[in-house]
Design an enzyme around this catalytic site. Structure first.
Site, PDB file in Angstrom:
ATOM      1  N   ASP A 208       0.728  -1.166   0.079  1.00  0.00           N
ATOM      2  CA  ASP A 208      -0.018  -0.103   0.061  1.00  0.00           C
ATOM      3  C   ASP A 208       0.854   1.279   0.043  1.00  0.00           C
ATOM      4  O   ASP A 208       1.754   1.316   0.847  1.00  0.00           O
ATOM      5  CB  ASP A 208      -0.890  -0.028   1.263  1.00  0.00           C
ATOM      6  N   GLU A 276       1.318  -0.106  -4.907  1.00  0.00           N
ATOM      7  CA  GLU A 276       0.559   1.041  -5.453  1.00  0.00           C
ATOM      8  C   GLU A 276       1.597   2.353  -5.305  1.00  0.00           C
ATOM      9  O   GLU A 276       2.010   2.617  -4.252  1.00  0.00           O
ATOM     10  CB  GLU A 276      -0.574   1.116  -4.332  1.00  0.00           C
TER      11      GLU A 276
END
Length: 551
Positions: A208, A276
């Protein structure tokens, strides 16, 4: 107990792989408390397997105060009680592997919860063993924040701590203090936490906001960014968009750390990392982060925008091709952070047109160079849910309402049944977010019975994709500037060449074929209309053609 390892250790499965994202709070509630859980995912694995995907990515299920619904971790090695127990995760792993599904889990390496024991210790004083585990900085002489950095969720990225008489960095919510990965001890701890899950049998990690892991230690101000005004002539709602993010993320030290992550992953054959990497220059970052021994693949927010015209897609894909070279993209058009693509990418189209276009976008993803990530509910054609303010739970949306409605609209529960079961079969009690009435009419149980449903069209496309040569995944990509509503690209491999043409407009379009493709094999999935007449393609709206030429 640890999960049974996946038997197929082939290293490059992910290049042609399709990953299905599961948002656990909203997938299936097995224990009847209104919140989805790990046993609920296990219960629905036969359904996931029937889609024809290769892996599942499970959003965070770790112990957390849930200020950001699991992205604020308070224990990296335990399951939050609302999702179950570690034993439930082990059973999920074993059940997924038995069905040929790999399991990828989220890891949040840039920040923790402010209730994590590490932060509790770090903020207690300036000289405790974990004093330097987070990003602390003295105030300016006037008491203001150390610099002008902004939080992704709006406002200053700095929060005051009276105990230390210092500010701490929060790139997201104030409850999510940023870890200081410049500290070698922090890196060692995070690598150890990754190993904990690898030893339990996971097949990879979705990292993330991974380009936020390091900051510029000089704490230099970010430069202002020219403001893009909206249709009312107003500047952006979110102050994060007022500056170029030069110093608060995407630092060179991150590349070195990712090499350490890769060294760990290489000890577990067949595992994968997906990052990401939202940034002002995402193509460059994707290239850097996936070249060499770093991430296997990365996705950005380039296809998670409101824009979906053929011109926009041509420009985006061409920029990616020019920059990424040996790196590897993962194409995602929906996830838990943005409005659903069925709504976002069909503005100006009626419901019938939108239903025809949704498989077209999946065909695009499946034929581009790169991996594919689908979000739960895309296969049902779910639209973005319109929720009342009193139903919102996302602090991002509550803070910026009504100009920004937050992320709740794409996180509503999966509709499993439109029978007499309450809440579309998701839960026997009131769920954490309401199930929209329009979603009930697209429930899995209804679509299973209809051969022409969105669900069965998605299954047919994924089955078609599995039957294509592996060369489709790796062949070079060339975008054609058609200057109309056709998105056309070539995939050129050593043994096979493909031509893909997709009509994204409202009118029929034609495309003059290169002579070498005039007699190429038509391998288009049967659900798409269009025809080839000699050296010309004619495609109706939402029509498509895929041609194969063997060398």
């Amino acid at each position: 107990m640890s999960g049974k390892p996946f038997s197929d250790k082939s290293g490059d499965w992910w290049r042609s792989g399709v990953i299905y994202q599961i948002y656990p709070r909203s997938f299936c509630d097995a224990n009847g408390d209104g919140i989805g859980d790990l046993p609920g995912i296990t219960e629905k694995l036969d359904y996931v397997q029937s889609l024809g995907v290769d892996a599942i990515w499970i959003s965070p299920f770790f112990k957390s105060p849930m200020a950001d619904f699991g992205y604020d971790v308070s224990d990296y090695r335990d399951v939050d009680p609302i999702f179950g127990k570690l034993d439930d995760f082990d059973r999920l792993i074993e059940a997924a592997h038995a069905r040929g599904l790999r399991v990828i889990i989220d890891q949040i390496l840039s920040h923790t919860s402010d209730q994590h024991p590490w932060f509790e210790e770090s903020r207690s004083s300036r000289d405790n063993p974990k004093a330097d585990w987070y990003v602390w900085a003295d105030p300016k002489p006037d008491g203001s924040a150390p610099n002008n950095w902004m939080s992704n969720f709006g406002g200053s990225a700095w929060r005051w701590c009276s105990r230390r008489r210092q500010y701490y960095l929060t790139n997201f919510l104030k409850e999510q203090p940023d870890l200081n990965l410049h500290n070698p001890e922090v890196q060692e701890q995070l690598l150890s936490d990754l190993k904990f899950w690898l030893d339990r049998g996971v097949d990879g990690f979705r990292l993330d906001a991974i380009n936020h892991a390091f900051h510029d230690q000089s704490l230099a101000d970010n430069p202002p960014r020219p403001l893009e005004l909206d249709e009312k002539g107003l500047p952006p709602v979110n102050t994060y968009n007022y500056q170029w993010h030069i110093h608060d993320k995407s630092q060179p030290e991150n590349l070195v750390f990712l090499q350490r992550v890769r060294q760990l992953m290489n000890q577990y054959p067949g595992t994968v990392t997906m990052g990401e990497v939202g940034d002002d220059n995402t193509h460059k970052i994707m290239a850097e982060y996936t070249t060499g021994e770093r991430l296997n693949m990365a996705y950005s927010f380039d296809l998670l925008t409101e824009e979906s015209s053929a011109k926009f897609l041509r420009d985006t894909l061409e920029k990616n091709r020019e920059v990424i070279e040996q790196g590897w993209p993962c194409w995602s058009i929906s996830n838990h952070d943005v409005p659903r693509s069925f709504t976002r990418w069909n503005k100006g189209f009626d419901t019938e047109q939108a239903m025809a276009r949704a498989p077209l976008f999946l065909l695009m993803q499946l034929t581009l160079r790169g991996s594919v990530c689908l979000y739960q509910g895309e296969e049902l054609g779910l639209e973005e849910a319109e929720l009342a303010f009193e139903d919102l739970v996302d602090p991002y949306g509550i803070n910026l309402w009504p100009d920004f409605k937050g992320r709740d609209g794409c996180r509503t529960p999966m509709p499993w049944s439109n029978s007499d079961e309450p809440n579309a079969g998701f839960s026997a009690v009131k769920p954490w977010l309401p199930v929209p009435e329009e979603h009930c009419h697209k429930a899995v149980s209804l679509q299973e019975k209809n051969p022409q449903s969105m669900l069965n069209r998605f299954r047919a496309l994924l089955d078609w994709h599995k039957n294509q040569s592996s060369e489709l995944a790796t062949a070079a990509q060339e975008i054609v500037d058609t200057q109309n509503d056709l998105l056309v690209f070539f995939r050129r491999g050593e043994m096979r060449e493909y031509l893909v043409a997709l009509n994204l407009g409202k009118d029929a379009e034609t495309f003059a074929l290169p002579s070498e493709f005039s007699s190429a094999e038509d391998i288009t999935p049967t659900l798409f209309a269009g025809e080839r007449n000699g050296e010309q393609l004619t495609l109706p709206p939402a029509g498509a053609r895929v041609l194969l030429r063997k060398q």
